[in-house]
Design a protein around this motif. Structure first.
Motif, PDB file in Angstrom:
ATOM      1  N   GLN A 176       0.872  -1.210  -0.013  1.00  0.00           N
ATOM      2  CA  GLN A 176       0.027   0.165   0.016  1.00  0.00           C
ATOM      3  C   GLN A 176       0.841   1.295   0.014  1.00  0.00           C
ATOM      4  O   GLN A 176       2.017   1.158   0.681  1.00  0.00           O
ATOM      5  N   GLN A 178       1.015   5.793   0.462  1.00  0.00           N
ATOM      6  CA  GLN A 178       0.638   7.051   0.883  1.00  0.00           C
ATOM      7  C   GLN A 178       1.402   8.079   0.502  1.00  0.00           C
ATOM      8  O   GLN A 178       2.728   7.869   0.578  1.00  0.00           O
ATOM      9  N   CYS A 179       0.732   9.206   0.222  1.00  0.00           N
ATOM     10  CA  CYS A 179       1.465  10.439  -0.077  1.00  0.00           C
ATOM     11  C   CYS A 179       1.672  11.200   1.018  1.00  0.00           C
ATOM     12  O   CYS A 179       0.973  11.433   2.016  1.00  0.00           O
ATOM     13  N   LYS A 184      -1.469  13.881  -3.390  1.00  0.00           N
ATOM     14  CA  LYS A 184      -2.363  12.867  -3.542  1.00  0.00           C
ATOM     15  C   LYS A 184      -1.879  11.739  -4.520  1.00  0.00           C
ATOM     16  O   LYS A 184      -1.122  11.998  -5.402  1.00  0.00           O
ATOM     17  N   LEU A 185      -2.439  10.617  -4.368  1.00  0.00           N
ATOM     18  CA  LEU A 185      -2.164   9.489  -5.347  1.00  0.00           C
ATOM     19  C   LEU A 185      -2.575   9.466  -6.544  1.00  0.00           C
ATOM     20  O   LEU A 185      -3.880  10.004  -6.740  1.00  0.00           O
ATOM     21  N   LYS A 189      -4.107   2.570  -5.196  1.00  0.00           N
ATOM     22  CA  LYS A 189      -3.594   2.740  -3.468  1.00  0.00           C
ATOM     23  C   LYS A 189      -2.973   1.557  -3.162  1.00  0.00           C
ATOM     24  O   LYS A 189      -1.879   1.675  -2.218  1.00  0.00           O
ATOM     25  N   GLU A 190      -3.155   0.383  -3.774  1.00  0.00           N
ATOM     26  CA  GLU A 190      -2.304  -0.514  -3.478  1.00  0.00           C
ATOM     27  C   GLU A 190      -2.139  -1.691  -4.655  1.00  0.00           C
ATOM     28  O   GLU A 190      -3.211  -1.694  -5.622  1.00  0.00           O
ATOM     29  N   CYS A 206       2.679  10.562  -6.688  1.00  0.00           N
ATOM     30  CA  CYS A 206       2.304  11.444  -5.667  1.00  0.00           C
ATOM     31  C   CYS A 206       2.273  12.960  -6.438  1.00  0.00           C
ATOM     32  O   CYS A 206       3.235  13.243  -6.810  1.00  0.00           O
TER      33      CYS A 206
END
Length: 270
Positions: A176, A178-179, A184-185, A189-190, A206
């Motif tokens: 997974q 995260q930014c 934001k991605l 997300k994964e 990101c």
């Protein structure tokens, strides 16, 4: 009368005489003849013994006998049968099937395959039952591995336990992302490690959180900007006969403007 009697006896002897075999004993696929068989003919009653060829076994003696000019398999009927090899061996994280024959005997062949998410390390995926037993070794299956992944710029990888940048991932494992703040991605997300040893998707990127200047029907922006960054706020006014839906401003968020700025017809008399 005496001469007639001798004639009758000669005829009877001629009719009851047994024929010789004019060819050697038959060649057989599973057995081989013992001894030398190079004569022009073989008298009635001659026996021929066979031994099993490599890869075959017998219970008893395989014997043919010359019977009135014909070689016949004598009772009890014995022949060589395919030599058993026993079980070929099970494979961890995989299975096998018989592709040649129906039993684990000389001449049979089994082929192995790995379970989903595993790959075969061995060069040969089969075993054949030969005269001295099964050839090759039982193959080995190893879980499929995916190459290491790098965290996106301005982001990080969420992992349980200790994460090393150059570690491999096994089939089924999930990574997974995260930014960092204000980003934001762009992408999934994964991602997960697939059965073929490849990631099911590319690593996301990101990007800076921005909101484009909206067009407000029946209203106007106050000091508009071309692009707004996260948490920046815009203000707007509505034309006569219209009013804002919730409030006269909106904040730029990761998911866009909140609340969505627009003007609705006023219910109050003008």
């Amino acid at each position: 009368m005496i001469l007639l009697g001798y004639t009758v006896l000669l005829l009877l002897w001629t009719c009851t005489a047994q024929k010789d075999c004019e060819t050697p004993p038959p060649r057989r696929t599973k057995e081989t003849l013992t001894g030398t068989w190079d004569k022009a003919s073989y008298p009635h009653g001659t026996s021929a013994t066979y031994n099993c060829r490599p890869g075959y076994i017998k219970l008893g003696r395989v014997i043919f006998e010359c019977n009135n000019g014909v070689w016949k398999h004598i009772f009890p009927y014995v022949e060589c049968k395919n030599k058993p090899c026993g079980h070929p061996g099970d494979i961890q994280f995989g299975s096998f099937e018989i592709t040649t024959g129906t039993e684990f005997v000389f001449g049979s062949r089994v082929e192995y395959r790995c379970d989903e998410g595993y790959r075969m390390l061995s060069q040969r995926n089969f075993r054949e039952c030969q005269a001295d037993g099964w050839n090759n070794e039982v193959p080995h299956c190893e879980v499929s591995k995916c190459l290491p992944v790098k965290a996106p710029e301005n982001g990080k990888i969420l992992a349980t336990g200790v994460y090393e940048a150059d570690q491999d991932f096994s089939f089924g494992q999930v990574v997974q992302f995260q930014c960092d703040k204000d980003y934001k991605l762009s992408g999934p997300k994964e991602i997960h490690c697939s059965a073929d040893g490849n990631w099911n998707a590319d690593v996301p990127t990101c990007i800076v959180i921005t909101c484009m200047t909206p067009t407000i029907k029946n209203g106007n922006l106050v000091a508009p900007k071309r692009v707004y960054r996260e948490n920046e706020r815009l203000q707007f006014t509505c034309n006569a006969g219209f009013t804002f839906s919730e409030r006269p401003d909106a904040d730029c968020t990761e998911n866009g403007w909140n609340p969505m700025p627009f003007c609705k017809a006023s219910l109050e008399p003008g």
